[in-house]
Design an enzyme around this catalytic site. Structure first.
Site, PDB file in Angstrom:
ATOM      1  N   ARG A   1     -45.862 105.682  60.132  1.00 42.35           N
ATOM      2  CA  ARG A   1     -44.576 104.981  60.149  1.00 42.35           C
ATOM      3  C   ARG A   1     -43.510 105.772  60.905  1.00 42.35           C
ATOM      4  NH1 ARG A   1     -44.664 103.150  53.883  1.00 42.35           N
ATOM      5  NH2 ARG A   1     -44.077 105.321  53.646  1.00 42.35           N
TER       6      ARG A   1
ATOM      7  N   GLU B   1     -40.448 108.048  56.202  1.00 39.25           N
ATOM      8  CA  GLU B   1     -41.136 108.973  57.091  1.00 39.25           C
ATOM      9  C   GLU B   1     -40.515 109.031  58.482  1.00 39.25           C
ATOM     10  OE1 GLU B   1     -43.701 108.028  53.731  1.00 39.25           O
ATOM     11  OE2 GLU B   1     -42.618 106.761  55.154  1.00 39.25           O
TER      12      GLU B   1
ATOM     13  N   LYS C   1     -40.891 103.662  33.358  1.00 39.45           N
ATOM     14  CA  LYS C   1     -42.179 104.025  33.931  1.00 39.45           C
ATOM     15  C   LYS C   1     -43.012 104.760  32.869  1.00 39.45           C
ATOM     16  CE  LYS C   1     -43.996 105.665  38.347  1.00 39.45           C
ATOM     17  NZ  LYS C   1     -43.668 106.309  39.633  1.00 39.45           N
TER      18      LYS C   1
END
Length: 619
Positions: free
Chosen positions: A392, A364, A280
């Site tokens: 969610r 979540e 990344k």
């Protein structure tokens, strides 16, 4: 420059192999240049450069379906599919979206802004392809972070058992499923990425017909190979147990190997997982050193990596500091986040109280349910979560918290319009759905000081579940503190009443001042609690309103304005004229919050215009 000659994926395919490293280098320079000016997701895109180029060398995304997970790593894909010239408008009002959008291009297969759904969506597309007797590839590009969400495993479980030709590319840039140790796994990885290996395996399978597993010789050799591989290569076991052919791990920055493996995955015509290791922030030292900071970044100086406009105090930072202070006073206070410790202001809490800080990753629903368990066990859990991601966990809010009236506090961050991330990230539903859940108290601070006091009220004074919703960024001109009241009149006015909550109160106060200069006396009433609404106070406070305007940056159906109007009608105190200013049924696009508020008529100017138009129609 090679990149300037790329107008479609066909141009990528036409390049000589020797030109590809140059193209990748130019893509990274392109990303750094443009994201430093507009802001956006940088580190994830820098890490996916070679992978995206390889995908476009092997597949045709005009017909093959590439489904991104989250989608914040789609910038390279957009640059290679005819949208380079639009990058100066990235994440701006009327400009290029920072996420895949089919309305922009036929190369964008599906809208993606939330995590963990790509495999499920891709499997649906693969099944539709089969039912329609079509012939194209379907790919799901999922990051390792999205694998922390349970929906990803629901999709993998079904996809692996389906037998559908489907390619799941796991872009692993940090999470280790199982580490590969030693020289032999490394050697096997290289061996498996060579075309000769693929051709041999394909030939060997073909010897036993269309269903080789029915042949005892093939079953024996396959079992022997699988046993040996699971002993030496444990990282592949999870996916193969689900029914996938596992290829990898592959160096995500080695274009030759990526192209070879993706071509083999395409030819296998079965559920395949291609495990790719990437870095990344690759190619930009600042992003490699601190990928979290450059994941979603504001405009910055590309030479130094320093933000052009350093951020000041925000509702998120005030929330985090106040929660840490509460935790210092009470050992039962716990903090929960879903992979957003920095974004929700909880990084300091995590350092100070590591034993009472829980990052549940991109999950979540689990975060809500676990918070319920903490509360049932006697703790005081506070789940800090972005409004759009709280959606969610809706079932758990009802089933795990509301039914038992557990004392869980939700810090609903990024409530309302949030800006450049667009329609997938605006927090315009929570005021509606939280207010409809029985027993929930929903508080709406308009200033930092109100947030500080409301958080303490939520923890130590109010019983049952409590949500505190607050916006992204800082406070406005209003700096008062009326947190001890549920409904408060901030300004008197005999001609009409302007009603709102949260930071929308700033626009209402500004609009009232403008109207005053035109001889129109507008009162301003602020709701500090939008659920349960205070029937006893709302009626008397708004009874004298000939005209009532309610402004809120949420959708219209079930909005606070409708609920207040119903209360007044019940009490026989309905205003003669009701004006509801909200988003209606329209998803807000990308753009700055002021631009979006203006476009929906939710700023002071829009409110004044709505009042004047209403008065003109009456004359």
């Amino acid at each position: 420059m090679i990149l300037e000659t790329i107008h479609s994926p066909a141009d990528v395919k036409a390049l000589d192999r020797s030109q590809l490293p140059v193209l990748c280098s130019e893509l990274r320079e392109f990303l750094i240049q443009h994201v430093s000016e507009t802001g956006g997701h940088l580190a994830s895109n820098l890490g996916a450069v070679e992978l995206t180029v390889a995908i476009h060398r092997v597949f045709d995304t005009a017909s093959d379906r590439l489904v991104f997970d989250v989608g914040h790593q789609c910038y390279v894909h957009k640059a290679l599919t005819g949208r380079q010239e639009l990058f100066s408008t990235l994440r701006q009002f009327g400009g290029l979206s920072g996420f895949p959008k089919p309305r922009e291009s036929q190369h964008d297969a599906f809208i993606a802004g939330h995590a963990s759904n790509s495999v499920s969506v891709a499997l649906g597309m693969a099944r539709a392809r089969t039912l329609a007797h079509e012939d194209h590839s379907v790919l799901a590009l999922i990051g390792d972070g999205a694998l922390t969400g349970g929906l990803a495993y629901e999709g993998l479980n079904d996809a692996g058992a389906s037998g559908e030709p489907l390619i799941v590319i796991l872009n692993d840039n940090g999470m280790s499923i199982n580490p590969n140790v030693g020289a032999l796994p490394t050697h096997l990885t290289h061996l498996r990425s060579k075309p000769a290996y693929y051709h041999f395996k394909k030939w060997y399978r073909s010897l036993f017909g269309r269903n080789p597993m029915k042949n005892p010789v093939y079953r024996f050799s396959h079992k022997l190979k699988s046993t040996l591989k699971q002993t030496l290569w444990p990282g592949s076991t999870l996916f193969e147990d689900m029914g996938f052919t596992y290829l990898g791990p592959i160096d995500g920055h080695d274009l030759d190997r990526l192209c070879n493996v993706l071509q083999w995955a395409k030819e296998l015509r079965c559920p395949v997982v291609v495990h790719v290791n990437t870095v990344k922030g690759k190619g930009y030292p600042f992003a490699e050193k601190d990928p979290g900071k450059f994941h979603g970044v504001a405009p910055f100086d590309p030479q130094t990596g320093i933000l052009k406009k350093p951020g000041g105090e925000s509702f998120s930072s005030v929330f985090g500091k106040t929660l840490a202070a509460c935790a210092a006073e009470n050992g039962r206070v716990c903090a929960v986040t879903a992979a957003m410790a920095d974004g929700t202001g909880l990084a300091g809490f995590a350092r100070e109280f590591p034993d009472r800080f829980f990052d549940v990753a991109i999950a979540e629903g689990h975060g809500v349910a676990m918070s319920a368990g903490l509360a049932k066990g006697g703790m005081l859990p506070v789940f800090a979560v972005y409004s759009t991601f709280l959606q969610r966990g809706y079932d758990e809010l009802i089933h795990d918290i509301s039914l038992q009236q557990l004392h869980v506090v939700l810090g609903v961050d990024r409530a309302g319009l949030v800006g450049a991330d667009g329609e997938t990230h605006h927090g315009c539903f929570d005021a509606l759905f939280l207010s409809e859940i029985p027993g929930f108290t929903v508080l709406c601070p308009s200033s930092f000081q109100e947030l500080r006091h409301m958080l303490r009220q939520a923890l130590f004074e109010i019983e049952g579940p409590v949500a505190i919703r607050y916006p992204r960024g800082g406070e406005g001109a209003y700096r008062g503190d009326t947190s001890s009241q549920t409904v408060v009149r901030l300004r008197s006015g005999s001609d009409l009443t302007l009603l709102g909550y949260g930071v929308m109160i700033n626009h209402l106060l500004a609009a009232a001042e403008t109207l005053e200069k035109q001889g129109i006396h507008a009162g301003v009433v602020k709701l500090n609690r939008i659920s349960p609404l205070d029937y006893e106070t709302i009626g008397p406070e708004l009874a004298a309103a000939d005209t009532l305007l309610v402004a809120e940056d949420s959708f219209g159906a079930g909005c606070v304005g409708q609920r207040v109007a119903a209360i007044l009608a019940e009490q026989g105190k309905a205003p003669r004229k009701l004006i509801l200013k909200n988003l209606g049924k329209t998803y807000a696009p990308e753009g700055s919050v002021p631009e979006l508020e203006h476009s929906f008529g939710l700023d002071a100017q829009g409110i004044v215009t709505a009042v004047l138009e209403a008065r003109e129609h009456e004359q």
